[in-house]
Every structure is written in structure tokens, then in C-alpha cells.
Write a protein that holds these residues in place. Structure first.
Motif, PDB file in Angstrom:
ATOM      1  N   ALA A   5       1.257  -1.194   0.059  1.00 38.12           N
ATOM      2  CA  ALA A   5      -0.139  -0.366   0.063  1.00 38.12           C
ATOM      3  C   ALA A   5       0.808   1.270  -0.241  1.00 38.12           C
ATOM      4  O   ALA A   5       0.648   2.487  -1.020  1.00 38.12           O
ATOM      5  N   LEU A   6       2.051   1.316   0.357  1.00 41.30           N
ATOM      6  CA  LEU A   6       3.107   2.729   0.600  1.00 41.30           C
ATOM      7  C   LEU A   6       3.003   2.674  -0.440  1.00 41.30           C
ATOM      8  O   LEU A   6       3.286   4.091  -1.100  1.00 41.30           O
ATOM      9  N   ALA A   7       4.535   1.573  -0.882  1.00 43.78           N
ATOM     10  CA  ALA A   7       4.341   1.419  -2.244  1.00 43.78           C
ATOM     11  C   ALA A   7       3.589   2.378  -3.587  1.00 43.78           C
ATOM     12  O   ALA A   7       4.009   3.372  -4.104  1.00 43.78           O
TER      13      ALA A   7
ATOM     14  N   SER B  49      10.330  -1.114  -7.953  1.00 47.50           N
ATOM     15  CA  SER B  49      11.611  -0.191  -8.333  1.00 47.50           C
ATOM     16  C   SER B  49      11.134   0.457  -6.710  1.00 47.50           C
ATOM     17  O   SER B  49      12.330   0.412  -5.260  1.00 47.50           O
ATOM     18  N   LEU B  50       9.710   1.129  -5.683  1.00 46.25           N
ATOM     19  CA  LEU B  50       9.685   1.391  -4.534  1.00 46.25           C
ATOM     20  C   LEU B  50       9.271   0.884  -3.765  1.00 46.25           C
ATOM     21  O   LEU B  50       9.332   0.822  -2.712  1.00 46.25           O
ATOM     22  N   LEU B  51       8.463  -0.238  -4.067  1.00 50.12           N
ATOM     23  CA  LEU B  51       8.444  -1.633  -2.793  1.00 50.12           C
ATOM     24  C   LEU B  51       9.680  -2.077  -2.748  1.00 50.12           C
ATOM     25  O   LEU B  51      10.236  -2.722  -1.382  1.00 50.12           O
ATOM     26  N   ALA B  52      10.376  -2.128  -3.556  1.00 42.92           N
ATOM     27  CA  ALA B  52      12.121  -3.042  -3.214  1.00 42.92           C
ATOM     28  C   ALA B  52      12.537  -1.515  -2.354  1.00 42.92           C
ATOM     29  O   ALA B  52      13.390  -2.320  -1.548  1.00 42.92           O
TER      30      ALA B  52
ATOM     31  N   LYS C 280       4.213   5.721  -5.573  1.00 43.06           N
ATOM     32  CA  LYS C 280       4.292   6.049  -6.953  1.00 43.06           C
ATOM     33  C   LYS C 280       2.690   6.940  -7.628  1.00 43.06           C
ATOM     34  O   LYS C 280       3.410   7.723  -8.488  1.00 43.06           O
ATOM     35  N   ARG C 281       2.148   7.078  -6.895  1.00 44.61           N
ATOM     36  CA  ARG C 281       0.928   7.755  -6.980  1.00 44.61           C
ATOM     37  C   ARG C 281       1.343   9.632  -6.207  1.00 44.61           C
ATOM     38  O   ARG C 281       2.018  10.461  -7.402  1.00 44.61           O
ATOM     39  N   THR C 282       2.100   9.738  -5.626  1.00 42.61           N
ATOM     40  CA  THR C 282       2.958  11.103  -5.318  1.00 42.61           C
ATOM     41  C   THR C 282       3.500  11.036  -6.427  1.00 42.61           C
ATOM     42  O   THR C 282       3.995  12.697  -6.982  1.00 42.61           O
ATOM     43  N   LEU C 283       4.768  10.098  -6.317  1.00 37.04           N
ATOM     44  CA  LEU C 283       6.139  10.810  -7.416  1.00 37.04           C
ATOM     45  C   LEU C 283       5.588  11.220  -9.084  1.00 37.04           C
ATOM     46  O   LEU C 283       5.576  11.804  -9.480  1.00 37.04           O
ATOM     47  N   ASP C 284       3.856  10.280  -9.558  1.00 34.15           N
ATOM     48  CA  ASP C 284       3.657  10.538 -10.728  1.00 34.15           C
ATOM     49  C   ASP C 284       3.058  11.963 -10.306  1.00 34.15           C
ATOM     50  O   ASP C 284       3.274  12.982 -11.687  1.00 34.15           O
ATOM     51  N   ARG C 285       2.492  12.345  -9.410  1.00 39.08           N
ATOM     52  CA  ARG C 285       1.065  13.723  -9.543  1.00 39.08           C
ATOM     53  C   ARG C 285       3.172  14.708  -9.869  1.00 39.08           C
ATOM     54  O   ARG C 285       3.330  16.110 -10.176  1.00 39.08           O
ATOM     55  N   LEU C 286       4.238  14.323  -8.972  1.00 38.36           N
ATOM     56  CA  LEU C 286       4.796  15.868  -9.189  1.00 38.36           C
ATOM     57  C   LEU C 286       5.049  15.401 -10.381  1.00 38.36           C
ATOM     58  O   LEU C 286       5.752  17.125 -11.210  1.00 38.36           O
ATOM     59  N   ALA C 287       5.301  14.501 -10.847  1.00 36.54           N
ATOM     60  CA  ALA C 287       5.359  15.146 -12.126  1.00 36.54           C
ATOM     61  C   ALA C 287       5.030  15.489 -13.685  1.00 36.54           C
ATOM     62  O   ALA C 287       4.883  16.485 -14.715  1.00 36.54           O
ATOM     63  N   GLU C 288       4.119  15.176 -13.206  1.00 35.29           N
ATOM     64  CA  GLU C 288       2.721  15.997 -13.548  1.00 35.29           C
ATOM     65  C   GLU C 288       2.591  17.742 -12.977  1.00 35.29           C
ATOM     66  O   GLU C 288       2.813  18.697 -13.997  1.00 35.29           O
TER      67      GLU C 288
END
Length: 246
Positions: free
Chosen positions: A18-20, A73-76, A24-32
């Protein structure tokens, strides 16, 4: 000056998967929202065609390592944090990531989440340094944090605002507060005083996004925080904490 988009909440146990997903959504939104900050765009004028950014993960020991903003990658990375000596599920699982480019953009983001501590708030922080004159969508960034992380309170702030709140408002560093843009969870939003002269945007979960003042108007931000505190909207979570939101 660096600004920080912040969100805080109480204990909320979450799986590493769930944290990963949240990261992922956070980093995607920053890129947007901040395409000019793409580390793959040397001049800050164009992104990399929608491809996930590569961030630098700050390590507790040794040099930073490259981390691609995809879920495996984030999960790892999160699993490696949990496998490290000294980690406990009480504190939560943290990441510390940095990205930037030669155009003068720098983003550092980190925090801790998934923890069950009765005394330590969970948090996500996004620090942003932008070139002079660059537009930074403060409200949209805080709305993203509110949507993705479901915090109890948060805001967009900087050192000037935080110093004013501490020096002139007697706010402790871990006491709930907001910046020139603020976020309140549903129970806090229900305590907003009618006479508070801010622009309020209702969020789907019943919380609120507050457009309080221009960044430079620290006195207006202080006045709003004092009024919100008087109204009970900035009441700290009772210690020992037993829930994520007021």
C-alpha cells in the motif's frame, strides 16, 4: 526560498504494498504538476515524454542511489528500509528522495508512513526549490498530498512562516498548523469559523483546502492559524494517539 508541502496524521498501519502505491502516485503527480523539474530535462523546459523520473534515494549510510519511480522499484526500496537494522513497524517506513536539474529545480521528498506510534506523527514532506519567477502550483500540490496520503492536517509553508508561527504565535514545532495554503481533515474542517476570511475548497472526503494568503503575508497566515486554533480546528490529536485523524 525553499517551500515545503506537508501532511501529518496519526497511527495508521499499512502494508508495504500500500505504501509503494501511495509513493508511486505521489511521484507521478509531482511529474505532472512540476514537469520543468524533470531530472531528465537539462534546461527545465521539457519533460521526458511521460516516462517515470529517476530519483536519487538518500541512504542512511553511503552515497545516494538511483531509484526509478515505478512501483516495483519503490516496493523494493521500502522492503530494504524495513529489512535494515533498527527498523520498527511502530515508527513507520520512510523514504528520502531527491530530484533536480541544471535549470535550478530541486525537489526533495520524504517522510514516514504505515507506523503505529502513539506519540510520533506520520508525515510526508515535499520540499521545492524553483528558479526565480517559476510558477509553483501550491494548492494543487497540497490537494495531491491530501488525496493520496489522507492526512489529518497540512499546508504549504517555508521557514519565514514557521518562524513567525513559533516566535509570535507560540506554536510548537509538532503542533498542528497550516501555511499560506492549508488542509484540514473532515472533523477539523467542520470546526472552521464562519468569519474566517479565506477561500475554502471542499474535498471529496469532506475535508477542506484553504487558500489563506499570499506567500509573503506571514502576518495573515499567523492570524488565520491563531483563529483556527481558537476554534479547535488545530487541536492536537490526543496523546497517546489511537487514530489517524481528529
Amino acid at each position: 526560498m525553499r517551500r515545503v508541502v506537508r501532511g501529518f496524521w496519526g497511527p495508521r498501519e499499512e502494508s508495504v504494498e500500500a505504501l509503494a502505491g501511495r509513493w508511486k502516485r505521489t511521484l507521478d503527480r509531482l511529474a505532472e504538476l512540476l514537469p520543468a523539474a524533470d531530472p531528465g530535462a537539462a534546461d527545465g523546459t521539457a519533460g521526458a515524454g511521460g516516462a517515470p523520473w529517476t530519483w536519487q534515494q538518500v541512504q542512511s549510510e553511503g552515497p545516494a542511489t538511483a531509484l526509478r519511480a515505478d512501483e516495483p522499484s519503490l516496493l523494493a526500496a521500502l522492503r530494504a528500509v524495513q529489512a535494515a537494522d533498527g527498523w520498527t513497524d511502530t515508527t513507520g517506513t520512510g523514504l528520502s528522495l531527491v530530484a533536480g536539474n541544471a535549470a535550478g529545480w530541486r525537489i526533495d521528498t520524504g517522510g514516514r508512513a504505515g507506523g503505529t506510534s502513539e506519540f510520533l506523527l506520520q508525515a510526508v514532506l515535499i520540499g521545492i526549490e524553483a528558479p526565480d519567477g517559476a510558477e509553483v502550483p501550491d494548492a494543487a500540490l497540497l490537494a495531491a498530498v491530501a488525496e493520496i496520503w489522507e492526512p489529518d492536517f497540512g499546508g504549504v509553508t517555508d521557514d519565514d512562516v514557521l518562524d513567525t508561527l513559533e516566535d509570535d504565535g507560540d506554536f510548537d514545532p509538532d503542533e498542528p498548523s497550516v501555511g499560506w495554503v492549508g488542509h484540514l481533515s473532515p472533523a477539523r474542517a467542520a470546526l472552521l469559523p464562519d468569519e474566517l476570511a479565506v477561500t475554502r475548497t471542499e474535498l471529496p472526503d469532506g475535508g477542506a483546502l484553504l487558500d489563506i494568503a499570499p506567500r509573503s503575508d506571514t502576518e495573515a497566515v499567523l492570524a488565520a492559524n491563531l483563529r483556527l486554533r481558537d476554534a479547535g480546528a488545530l487541536e492536537p490529536l490526543p496523546r497517546p494517539m489511537a487514530r489517524a485523524l481528529l
